[in-house]
Design a protein around this motif. Sequence first.
Motif, PDB file in Angstrom:
ATOM      1  N   TYR A 277       0.371  -1.688  -0.255  1.00 49.50           N
ATOM      2  CA  TYR A 277      -0.152  -0.206   0.070  1.00 49.50           C
ATOM      3  C   TYR A 277       0.579   1.095  -0.128  1.00 49.50           C
ATOM      4  O   TYR A 277       0.662   1.882  -0.920  1.00 49.50           O
ATOM      5  CB  TYR A 277      -0.688   0.288   0.985  1.00 49.50           C
ATOM      6  CG  TYR A 277      -2.927  -0.921   1.022  1.00 49.50           C
ATOM      7  CD1 TYR A 277      -2.763  -1.095  -0.280  1.00 49.50           C
ATOM      8  CD2 TYR A 277      -2.139  -1.829   2.832  1.00 49.50           C
ATOM      9  CE1 TYR A 277      -3.559  -2.246   0.374  1.00 49.50           C
ATOM     10  CE2 TYR A 277      -3.824  -2.714   2.422  1.00 49.50           C
ATOM     11  CZ  TYR A 277      -3.732  -2.889   0.891  1.00 49.50           C
ATOM     12  OH  TYR A 277      -5.380  -3.596   1.136  1.00 49.50           O
ATOM     13  N   SER A 278       2.477   1.422   0.393  1.00 47.77           N
ATOM     14  CA  SER A 278       3.085   2.396   1.434  1.00 47.77           C
ATOM     15  C   SER A 278       3.147   2.612  -0.329  1.00 47.77           C
ATOM     16  O   SER A 278       3.632   3.620  -0.733  1.00 47.77           O
ATOM     17  CB  SER A 278       3.759   1.981   1.729  1.00 47.77           C
ATOM     18  OG  SER A 278       5.093   2.892   2.206  1.00 47.77           O
ATOM     19  N   HIS A 279       4.280   1.959  -1.552  1.00 47.06           N
ATOM     20  CA  HIS A 279       5.149   1.848  -2.530  1.00 47.06           C
ATOM     21  C   HIS A 279       3.363   2.166  -3.812  1.00 47.06           C
ATOM     22  O   HIS A 279       3.772   3.300  -4.094  1.00 47.06           O
ATOM     23  CB  HIS A 279       5.205   0.541  -3.250  1.00 47.06           C
ATOM     24  CG  HIS A 279       6.596   0.313  -2.785  1.00 47.06           C
ATOM     25  ND1 HIS A 279       7.207   1.256  -3.024  1.00 47.06           N
ATOM     26  CD2 HIS A 279       6.576  -1.596  -2.104  1.00 47.06           C
ATOM     27  CE1 HIS A 279       8.288   0.182  -1.944  1.00 47.06           C
ATOM     28  NE2 HIS A 279       8.183  -1.303  -2.146  1.00 47.06           N
ATOM     29  N   ILE A 280       2.489   2.087  -3.819  1.00 51.55           N
ATOM     30  CA  ILE A 280       2.076   2.882  -4.751  1.00 51.55           C
ATOM     31  C   ILE A 280       0.948   4.059  -3.583  1.00 51.55           C
ATOM     32  O   ILE A 280      -0.507   4.737  -4.533  1.00 51.55           O
ATOM     33  CB  ILE A 280       1.136   1.779  -5.529  1.00 51.55           C
ATOM     34  CG1 ILE A 280      -0.001   1.025  -4.577  1.00 51.55           C
ATOM     35  CG2 ILE A 280       1.619   1.220  -6.260  1.00 51.55           C
ATOM     36  CD1 ILE A 280      -0.932  -0.295  -5.472  1.00 51.55           C
ATOM     37  N   GLY A 281       1.026   3.905  -2.526  1.00 55.70           N
ATOM     38  CA  GLY A 281       0.345   5.653  -2.222  1.00 55.70           C
ATOM     39  C   GLY A 281      -0.983   4.908  -1.359  1.00 55.70           C
ATOM     40  O   GLY A 281      -2.204   6.455  -1.876  1.00 55.70           O
ATOM     41  N   MET A 282      -1.647   3.848  -1.238  1.00 59.40           N
ATOM     42  CA  MET A 282      -2.881   3.692  -0.961  1.00 59.40           C
ATOM     43  C   MET A 282      -2.971   4.060   0.211  1.00 59.40           C
ATOM     44  O   MET A 282      -2.838   3.589   1.650  1.00 59.40           O
ATOM     45  CB  MET A 282      -3.256   2.652  -1.126  1.00 59.40           C
ATOM     46  CG  MET A 282      -3.561   1.913  -3.119  1.00 59.40           C
ATOM     47  SD  MET A 282      -4.047   0.571  -2.813  1.00 59.40           S
ATOM     48  CE  MET A 282      -5.648   0.856  -2.948  1.00 59.40           C
ATOM     49  N   VAL A 283      -3.457   5.404   0.780  1.00 58.88           N
ATOM     50  CA  VAL A 283      -3.461   5.603   2.498  1.00 58.88           C
ATOM     51  C   VAL A 283      -4.706   5.258   3.154  1.00 58.88           C
ATOM     52  O   VAL A 283      -4.012   4.616   4.471  1.00 58.88           O
ATOM     53  CB  VAL A 283      -3.403   7.832   2.358  1.00 58.88           C
ATOM     54  CG1 VAL A 283      -2.843   8.022   3.909  1.00 58.88           C
ATOM     55  CG2 VAL A 283      -2.495   8.136   1.418  1.00 58.88           C
ATOM     56  N   GLU A 284      -5.729   5.480   2.420  1.00 62.09           N
ATOM     57  CA  GLU A 284      -6.893   5.333   3.183  1.00 62.09           C
ATOM     58  C   GLU A 284      -6.708   4.198   3.280  1.00 62.09           C
ATOM     59  O   GLU A 284      -7.297   2.951   5.072  1.00 62.09           O
ATOM     60  CB  GLU A 284      -7.974   5.218   2.407  1.00 62.09           C
ATOM     61  CG  GLU A 284      -8.620   7.090   2.386  1.00 62.09           C
ATOM     62  CD  GLU A 284      -8.580   7.629   3.994  1.00 62.09           C
ATOM     63  OE1 GLU A 284      -9.104   6.644   5.016  1.00 62.09           O
ATOM     64  OE2 GLU A 284      -8.195   8.581   4.013  1.00 62.09           O
ATOM     65  N   GLU A 285      -6.116   2.981   2.343  1.00 64.55           N
ATOM     66  CA  GLU A 285      -6.454   1.441   2.744  1.00 64.55           C
ATOM     67  C   GLU A 285      -5.291   1.272   3.557  1.00 64.55           C
ATOM     68  O   GLU A 285      -5.065  -0.032   4.741  1.00 64.55           O
ATOM     69  CB  GLU A 285      -6.027   1.067   1.163  1.00 64.55           C
ATOM     70  CG  GLU A 285      -6.988   0.564   0.054  1.00 64.55           C
ATOM     71  CD  GLU A 285      -6.924   1.978  -0.344  1.00 64.55           C
ATOM     72  OE1 GLU A 285      -7.723   2.707  -1.641  1.00 64.55           O
ATOM     73  OE2 GLU A 285      -6.231   3.011  -0.224  1.00 64.55           O
ATOM     74  N   ALA A 286      -4.115   1.649   3.498  1.00 64.73           N
ATOM     75  CA  ALA A 286      -2.944   0.933   4.827  1.00 64.73           C
ATOM     76  C   ALA A 286      -3.647   1.180   5.870  1.00 64.73           C
ATOM     77  O   ALA A 286      -3.528   0.399   6.878  1.00 64.73           O
ATOM     78  CB  ALA A 286      -2.124   2.429   4.431  1.00 64.73           C
TER      79      ALA A 286
END
Length: 576
Positions: free
Chosen positions: A440-449
């Motif tokens: 999630y961090s690699h592709i910037g999926m903030v809410e999911e992380a």
Amino acid sequence: MLASKVSILLGKHLSINQTKQTHAAILVNGLYDLESLLVRQIIDSTSSHSYNTSHYIKLILNHVRNIDVFSVASTIRFFSRNCQFREAVNLYGELQRCGLSPSTFAVSSALKACARIPYRSGGILIHAQVYKYGFCNAVHVQTALVDFYSKVGNMDFAQSVFDEMVEKNIVSWNSVLGGYVKSGDLKMAQSVFDEMPEKDVISWNCMVSGYARMGNIERACALFRQMPERSTASWNAMISGYIDSGKIELARSFFEAMDQKNSVSYIVLISGYSKCGDVESAEELFGQLRRKDRLVYNAMIACYAQNSRAKEALRLFNEMLRLDLLPDGMTLASAISACSQLGDLKFGSWIESFIRGTGIQMDDYLATSLIDLYAKCGSIDKAYNLFHGLIKKDLVAYTAMILGCGINGRANDAIELFDEMMNAEINPNIVTITGILTAYSHIGMVEEAYLCFISLQKYGLSPSVDHYAIVVDVLSRAGRLEEAHGLIKGMSNQPHAGVWGALLLGCSLHNNLELGEIAAAHCIELEPDSSGYRSLLANIYASSGRWDDAERLRKGVEETGYNKLPGCSWIEEAKA
């Protein structure tokens, strides 16, 4: 005349080379009726099992012209006794395909193999054939059925077969007793034990080990004292029980009190020291044994691998190969784990070639070890090929793939695997969460992380400091610096420099001087010799127009010569 001479020769004890010479004479002279006798001769003459012997027998049976039931039954029994359970089951199936009716010994040996794999559907199929061939009153077949159902955890069927037995022997009683112990039903086990018309040392050992495994070490000890006779296995059960109870000193005292110790005694205690991280005591025990078999080596190699002593594990593995001790799946899995820890892709790939070259069964356990190795070393496609070939994908396999994809830039693959795992109703562990948070961090999926992070409690998990570091990093890079700081302040455990460093990097990206100074102060306190944190703070000062402070920090770095944080990666070195 020649056939008579060869028959007499096959009745004697022959070395493997003499057997092969005799086999050549049989083939050259067309004495094909003697091939079955040859198979029985090899089995009877084999004092110790080896892969080469088993392979030779299989080659003969694959090409034999006049196969007979007795030879095949003897081979099934040989495979089953020597832990080649899949080969035993496969050969039993071949017997059926040839249109031959199995003997009672073939059926009981095949059932034993099905119980050990375990191969539930195969054992049930053989149970149906017991009725077809009229073996219902054969004591050793009924006992094998009781043992099969006990070992696969179907105690209703085991009890039903046991109740139908007209003649019950001590082995039958011990099988049903062992089944209840294995299933954790000690109340029923105690009832069977009390009802037994006679008890042998196996019966007593079963109850002692059952209570010990369930944590009732006092009851186990009381039974141990009541035993009319004790075997080495009785002592080993108590040692194992004390280890499982976390009482390694009492386990050692029992070990020292034994009059006669076998290799299992050493293996159990070495494994116990491995669990509590006392590698030196395990090494001491290993060194005491003059004659070491494969299982002893397995215990020590596993001890090294499980305690991050990968180089020692591989050194011992190589020593084992030099001594011509054929490794099994357990040995190889530990060696692959050691390669994974070292990032030694070359040696790990050699082990895979060794597995395939020696015909060792590539089961899910071994394949998962290789998946972990290839995933960590960046060979994701190789890992995927093995992953798709698994019979059953479990938590360990999914975790290895998710973490490997997460740390190697295959974020979308990691997310897809995680969703697949959730759909299969397999709950994640701490390492799985690390892998998916990294993705999630690699592709910037903030809410999911963030949602994944707060869902940890749902799975009965507590977030590690590294989990906090990843989430702080993804929030900080997205500009949500106050949330990231609040998350750090709410931590129950002490944040390390990586957590504060993630916030500092975010402050540098988004030019937040106030939080940047707070984060930098913590980083410098935790790692005072690192120049990276001072450089980041200097950049924030410069972006905020505080040139004097920026210059002061940069000069301090140059004059003091602080160390930069080194980076590293696993690569295969090209050789000329």
